[in-house]
Design an enzyme around this catalytic site. Sequence first.
Site, mmCIF file in Angstrom:
data_model
loop_
_atom_site.group_PDB
_atom_site.id
_atom_site.type_symbol
_atom_site.label_atom_id
_atom_site.label_comp_id
_atom_site.label_asym_id
_atom_site.label_seq_id
_atom_site.Cartn_x
_atom_site.Cartn_y
_atom_site.Cartn_z
ATOM 1 N N CYS A 190 -8.352 8.804 14.685
ATOM 2 C CA CYS A 190 -8.330 7.723 13.694
ATOM 3 C C CYS A 190 -6.939 7.117 13.530
ATOM 4 C CB CYS A 190 -8.855 8.228 12.362
ATOM 5 S SG CYS A 190 -10.519 8.909 12.520
ATOM 6 N N HIS A 248 -15.685 1.656 9.632
ATOM 7 C CA HIS A 248 -14.633 2.342 10.373
ATOM 8 C C HIS A 248 -14.828 2.210 11.876
ATOM 9 C CE1 HIS A 248 -11.517 5.067 11.384
ATOM 10 N NE2 HIS A 248 -12.153 6.213 11.250
#
Lengths: 390, 461
Positions: free
Chosen positions: A85, A339
Site C-alpha cells: 500500500c 483503495h
Amino acid sequence: MKEIAIIGVGVTKFGELFHQSYDDLVRDAAMQAVNDAQISLDDIGAAWLSTAFPEIGVFKGRSGMDLSEPLSLYNIPVTRVSNFCASGADAIRNAVNALRAGECDVAMALGVEKLRDRQPQDSIVKMMVEYGHPFLQKGFTAAGTFAVYANRMMKEFGVTREDISEVSVKNHFHGSMNDKAFYQKPCSLDEVMKSQMVADPLTVLDSCPTTDGAACVILVRAEDVDKKKHHPIFIKGVGLSVSTGWDLPFFNPNHDFLSFEATRVAAKNAYKQAGISNPIDEIDLVEVHDCFSIVELLTYEDLGLCKQGEAKDLIRGKETQLGGKIPVNVSGGLLSCGHPVGATGIRMVVEVANHLRGNAGARQVKNAKTGMTHNIGGPGAIASVIILGT
Amino acid sequence: MSNILSYGFYFPHFHVEEKILSPRYGRKGKRIVSYVDEDIITLSFEAVENCFSKIKNSKAEVDAILFATTSSVFHNRYHASFLADLLNLPKEIHALDFASTPRAGTDALIYANQMINAGIYKKILIVASDIHFPPIGEEPRNSFGHSAVAFILGNEGGVAEITSTNSFSSSIAEEFIYKNEKITYDPRYSRDAGFKHNTKSALEKIKVNAGDYDAVILNSLYAKLAGGIFFKAGFSEEQFAKDTVTSNYGYTSVCHALLQLIFSLEKKNILLFDYFNGTNIITIRVQSTPSSSERVGVRLESEGISYHDYLTLRKAGNFNSLKYDTKEMFSSEMMQEREKDTLQYLKGLKCDSCGTIYYLKSTRCKKCKCEKFTDVQLATTGTVYTLTSEHYFPTSFPPINMLVIDLDNGGRITVQQTDTMYPENNKIEIGSKVKLVLRKMMENDEKPNYFWKAIALRITN
C-alpha cells in the site's frame, strides 16, 4: 538537499470503472497532471509506475512498460514500484530522489490499479486463500490482520467498537463532498456497526473496497518552477520504512499489536526533514491510510497526533473531522474513495496539494499551509509519510 | 511376554445422537463424528500423543510402528510411514500397515507381541484408526463412530502383560467389498459355517480355563452368539465385559476391540476375543491398574450436532462456503519438507543474547540484533494474546477464528481455531488457554497437508 516541487496533479474517478481499462486510467490521470503542469509528455525525463497487484487485477503493471505503452512515452527510464500500500508514495520518493540526483529535470509518478474487473472475492480474498505459504497466516484476510490490532486496542486502551466505527462515519461524511470518491453517501454509526461482519470487530463499512483508479503527479526541482505557469506545492519531507515482514508480526513475541513501528519510523524521518516537532499544531490536514477504520485510529498515535492510548479522545472530541483541530481524511479516505492500491498514496498527495492550493471545493480545509499523507502496507510492515507545504 | 507400556486414544469433539439419525427407533446413544479437518492421520496423531503423554519413554526409542485401518486415505503408500514422519519417530523405523478387516487392530497387537517376544524389537507403537460413514439413509442399521487408539508395547514392565495371543483364520466373511461392490453372503451360512465353526475350533484348540478371567471382551457382530459359545465353554455371564464403546461412541471398527480393552483395564485378567473373518484371542494380565481419571483422558464432553450439520460434515474435504468456491490451494511438498522442523515439529529459536524465542527462523534477533540462536522445542499449549473471527475466509463452518497465541515457555504462533462448528459453544477471548492440535489445512483436500490449529483447552490428562 534540493527542494522538490509538485507542479502538476491528476486523479481519476475512483470506483468500479467497467468502462475504463488499465490503459485508460493511466492516460486519464497522466494527461490531467501533464495539462495541469502545462508541459508536454516529452518533457518528462523519467517516470515511476506504481501498481501493487498486477496478478490479482488485469495482469498489467508488472513493469514500467505498462506506463510507456498507453502514453506512447518511450526512450526514457520507467520503473515499476511495488511496495504494497506504500507503492504510490514510494513512486514519489523515487522521483524526488532522481530529481535530487540530477537524473532528470521533470519526473512523473503515477499510480494505477484495476481490481474491479474481477469480483472482490476473486482478488484480495483469493490472494489470501490460494497464494502464499500454505500454512502460515492461512485463514486471515486483510481485514483480519488488522482486526487483531483492534481487539488488542480495545483490551488495552478502552477503545470501543463505537470509537472504531465513528472513524467510518466521519470519513463517509467527508466522502459525501468528494465527487471522485467511490462512495459518496454518508452513513450513520448504527449502519456501520450493523453492517455485515468481516473480521470481528470490523464490519463491511469499517473496510475499504477494492477499487479501480489512478493518480499522477509531475515533479521538478524547486529552482525549475515557472512562477508564471505553476502553482507549486513543495515536498517538505519523505519517510519510508520497512519495519517488519509479512509473517513476523504474527510470530514475534515482542510485538504488542498496539502500534505500527513502520509508521513511527517513517514519520520521525519525515518530521525531521520538514522540521516539525509538534505535528498536531504544525500540520493542517492529514490523509491517513484508513484501509480499515481501526488503522486510522491507531495511526493518530503512531503519527504523534496524540499520546498512545488517547486516539479514542481525538475521535470522541471530533478533533479529526473537518472543522476540528486536525482534519483527517477530508477526502473521505480509503473508506469512501476506495483503495486502488498502487494509486492511493498518490491520490492522497493530490488531495493534500489541492487543499494547499485552496481549490478543494466544499471540503476545503481553511488556510491549509502544511499537510501530510500516510500509508501503511502489508501487515503493518511498510509505512510511508510525506509532508507537503506551500 | 510383552507388556503394554502405555495406551492412548482420541475421539473427535462432535457426536450425532442416535435419536437424530434414527428418530423412529428412539434409541439412546451417541456416534462420534470427526470434524471437517480431521482424518485417520490426525486422529492417530492425537491418540499417539495421548499415549506418549502418559510415560517418560521418548519417541526416539520406538523401533517399529504398526498402523491398522480399514478406511485408508492412501493407496500405494504406507500410513505407518507417513505417521512416523509426522510424529518425528526415528528415520530407520520399521513401518507396516495392517488393513482389510476390522480385526486388523488386534492383529497388529498380536504381531507386535510376537516381534518383541522374538527379541527383534524392544518398543513397538501400535496405532489404529477408522473413519467410516455409512451411505446416507443406512445409518440406523450401521453403527459407526470415529476414533483412534494407540499402544506402546515393550519388553519390560508396564500397565499390563500380554500373556498369550492366538489367531485363527477364516475364509468366510459376512459382508465384504469386492471390486468396489458390497457383497453379503447368506447370513445363515456366514454365521454358522464362518463364525460358529471358527470360534468353536479356536476355543477348543487353545483350551482356555474360564476361571482364570475376570473380564471377557467379546468383540463381534455376533456378540450374543459368542456369549452362548463362551457360556458353553464354561464362562459365566458376569465375566462378559459390557460394550460401552458402541453406546457412547458408536462402532469404531478397527479400534473397537482395542478401545474395549482399554476400558476394561480396571480388571485383573482379561480375555479379548475379536472375531471378524477369523478369530483373535489375546489374554492380558493387568499389572498396575490405572486410576479411572487416567483412563478418561481426552475430553469427553463432546458437542451434539444437527442432522444438517452431520450432512455438511460428511462432505469433509470439500469445503466450499456459501460465498466462495475454493480451488487448488498452493501447496508445496518441498516447502513442507524443508521447513518440517518448524512447521511440523514446532522447533523454535532462542536468542542467545536476550532470550527471545522465535517460532520462525531469522538471521538476527528483532529485539537485540544478536545473530546467535539455540534450537528450542516449543510447547503445544499457550494463551491467546489477540484474535479475530474471519467471516470471509472460505470454510464449511464460518467464521474461522484466527488466534495469536503466546506459547507456554515462550514463542508466539498464529493459527486457526478448530472444532468451532458452533462458535457460541467455543467462545475464546484474549487470555484464554488453548492447545495446539494437528489438523488438515488443505481446503480442497487434494493433498495431505497438515498443520497446527488450536482448540479451547479443556481438562485432560
